[in-house]
Write an enzyme that holds these catalytic residues in place. Structure first.
Site, PDB file in Angstrom:
ATOM      1  N   ARG A 157       6.790   5.662   3.686  1.00 17.44           N
ATOM      2  CA  ARG A 157       5.742   6.687   3.882  1.00 17.44           C
ATOM      3  C   ARG A 157       4.451   6.173   4.545  1.00 17.44           C
ATOM      4  O   ARG A 157       3.793   6.737   5.269  1.00 17.44           O
ATOM      5  CB  ARG A 157       5.597   7.601   2.573  1.00 17.44           C
ATOM      6  CG  ARG A 157       4.550   8.678   2.594  1.00 17.44           C
ATOM      7  CD  ARG A 157       4.448   9.562   1.260  1.00 17.44           C
ATOM      8  NE  ARG A 157       4.092   8.551   0.100  1.00 17.44           N
ATOM      9  CZ  ARG A 157       2.975   8.245  -0.245  1.00 17.44           C
ATOM     10  NH1 ARG A 157       2.012   8.616   0.620  1.00 17.44           N
ATOM     11  NH2 ARG A 157       2.715   7.621  -1.236  1.00 17.44           N
TER      12      ARG A 157
ATOM     13  N   VAL B 115       1.088  -1.175  -0.035  1.00 17.37           N
ATOM     14  CA  VAL B 115       0.136   0.007   0.161  1.00 17.37           C
ATOM     15  C   VAL B 115       0.702   1.193   0.034  1.00 17.37           C
ATOM     16  O   VAL B 115       1.803   1.421   0.921  1.00 17.37           O
ATOM     17  CB  VAL B 115      -0.982   0.153   1.273  1.00 17.37           C
ATOM     18  CG1 VAL B 115      -1.536   1.294   1.366  1.00 17.37           C
ATOM     19  CG2 VAL B 115      -1.758  -1.225   1.360  1.00 17.37           C
ATOM     20  N   HIS B 116       0.616   2.062  -1.093  1.00 18.70           N
ATOM     21  CA  HIS B 116       1.403   3.383  -1.004  1.00 18.70           C
ATOM     22  C   HIS B 116       0.775   4.453  -1.824  1.00 18.70           C
ATOM     23  O   HIS B 116       1.175   5.718  -1.557  1.00 18.70           O
ATOM     24  CB  HIS B 116       2.960   3.020  -1.876  1.00 18.70           C
ATOM     25  CG  HIS B 116       2.661   3.152  -3.268  1.00 18.70           C
ATOM     26  ND1 HIS B 116       2.364   2.035  -3.893  1.00 18.70           N
ATOM     27  CD2 HIS B 116       2.923   3.951  -4.303  1.00 18.70           C
ATOM     28  CE1 HIS B 116       2.197   2.231  -5.107  1.00 18.70           C
ATOM     29  NE2 HIS B 116       2.502   3.488  -5.284  1.00 18.70           N
ATOM     30  N   ARG B 117      -0.499   4.252  -2.286  1.00 20.56           N
ATOM     31  CA  ARG B 117      -0.863   5.527  -3.002  1.00 20.56           C
ATOM     32  C   ARG B 117      -1.421   6.505  -2.074  1.00 20.56           C
ATOM     33  O   ARG B 117      -1.654   6.238  -1.054  1.00 20.56           O
ATOM     34  CB  ARG B 117      -2.132   5.061  -3.684  1.00 20.56           C
ATOM     35  CG  ARG B 117      -1.703   3.825  -5.033  1.00 20.56           C
ATOM     36  CD  ARG B 117      -1.387   4.760  -6.223  1.00 20.56           C
ATOM     37  NE  ARG B 117      -0.970   3.816  -7.269  1.00 20.56           N
ATOM     38  CZ  ARG B 117      -0.394   4.196  -8.355  1.00 20.56           C
ATOM     39  NH1 ARG B 117      -0.117   5.257  -8.680  1.00 20.56           N
ATOM     40  NH2 ARG B 117      -0.183   3.189  -9.273  1.00 20.56           N
TER      41      ARG B 117
END
Length: 350
Positions: A224, A191-193
């Site tokens: 992040r 998950v990074h969006r």
């Protein structure tokens, strides 16, 4: 001059650099958008990509600041290297920044992975794709649907359907991948969006989705994303195992050994498809529509019930080669040679 800036571009660049070797002189420039070892240096070593000639040290910045600084430094790099053409790939800020700097200097621009559309204006990646495609003279579309998007937009550049270099990379690596480092059945998650991570409420729903898996969830966490989870004090379900990012070869081994993959990454969706592993995409849309059309990918957003139902579906019976025959990089390399020859002939240097 060939530009990379983030992990997906590093991975996609490796097979194309190998295909270009001995045919053109490629100068690889890294903007440094991904700068830590887990997301950049280790990936370069793992894929066999040569060390870039320049690393511009842009680093992590807010979107528009990063875009502006990348364009400034890439412009300086173009002036220093004086290339005959510039090749960009994908949809990062490095892509658009290099495209703008190239066109400002009147040089030919080649875009690998052109024509993809999510139809989502709040994604920086969508802005980067659309604007780069409008600026490019030569567009390498990975699929027929990508070509259809470019045709509908009446882009001015020449469009070629080449297949996907990422598929080349996977087929090249398949025989030498280690077994998965995880025993037993598991789901792999990434998950990074921005729209999944920037709002704590949405990110918590994504974590709640993962918590509905009947199998343990292995989650190599983007730096992040990990920071967002910690800063908001979010609840990580007991079955979700957070770990540091892994090298590309380990990631591929984890993908190939998984019961299913949950992701918001375009690259991971394609990798899941190539391995024949069902994918559940934590988005409401995808630019890789073929994975959904063939039944191997299900879009669930952050809907817990839809996520649970998707994990319970049977695998499709058919698995067509929608991303090409594993020779996309060779096709792109040949077309690049032809484009450079045409440029040099026009300039009287061929």
């Amino acid at each position: 001059m060939s530009v990379i800036g983030a992990r997906p571009e590093i991975i996609q660049a490796a097979p194309l650099t190998a295909a270009l070797d001995g045919r053109v002189s490629e100068v690889l420039v890294h903007t440094g958008q991904h700068y830590d070892a887990a997301m950049s240096g280790d990936q370069i070593l793992d894929t066999g990509l040569p060390e870039p000639a320049l690393n511009l040290g842009v680093g992590s910045l807010p979107d528009l600041e990063q875009l502006a600084l990348s364009e400034e430094r890439l412009g300086e790099a173009i002036d220093q290297i004086a290339p005959d053409a510039v090749l960009v790939r994908g949809d990062t800020n490095a892509t658009l920044a290099a495209a703008r700097a190239t066109v400002a200097r009147g040089l030919p621009l080649l875009h690998v992975e052109a024509g993809l559309r999510s139809w989502r204006a709040d994604m920086p990646e969508e802005r980067n794709r659309v604007q780069t495609d409008r600026l490019a003279d030569t567009l390498f579309a990975p699929t027929e649907s990508a070509r259809a998007n470019l045709d509908a937009e009446n882009v001015s550049g020449q469009v070629y359907v080449t297949g996907d270099p990422l598929c080349d990379m996977l087929l090249r690596w398949a025989p030498r991948l280690p077994p998965s480092p995880v025993d037993g059945a598991y789901v792999l998650a990434t998950v990074h969006r921005n729209y999944n991570t920037d709002e704590p409420e949405r990110l918590q729903r994504v974590l709640d989705c993962l918590g509905r898996s009947p199998w343990p969830v292995v989650f190599p966490v983007h730096p992040r994303t990990r920071a967002k989870i910690a800063d908001a004090g979010l609840d990580v379900p007991p079955a979700v195992v957070l770990q540091d990012p892994v090298t590309y070869s380990v990631m591929l081994a984890l993908e190939r050994g998984a019961r299913a993959i949950a992701t918001d990454s375009g690259g991971v969706q394609r990798e899941a498809y190539v391995w024949g592993v069902p994918c559940v995409t934590l988005r409401e849309e995808t630019e890789w529509v073929e994975t959904v059309q063939t039944g191997w990918n299900t879009l669930v957003g952050a809907d817990v019930e839809a996520f649970s139902a998707a994990l319970g579906r049977e695998r499709p019976d058919e698995h067509p080669p929608v991303f090409g025959d594993g020779r996309a990089s060779q096709k792109i390399a040949q077309l690049t040679v032809e484009r450079l020859h045409a440029v040099l002939t026009t300039q009287g240097h061929a």
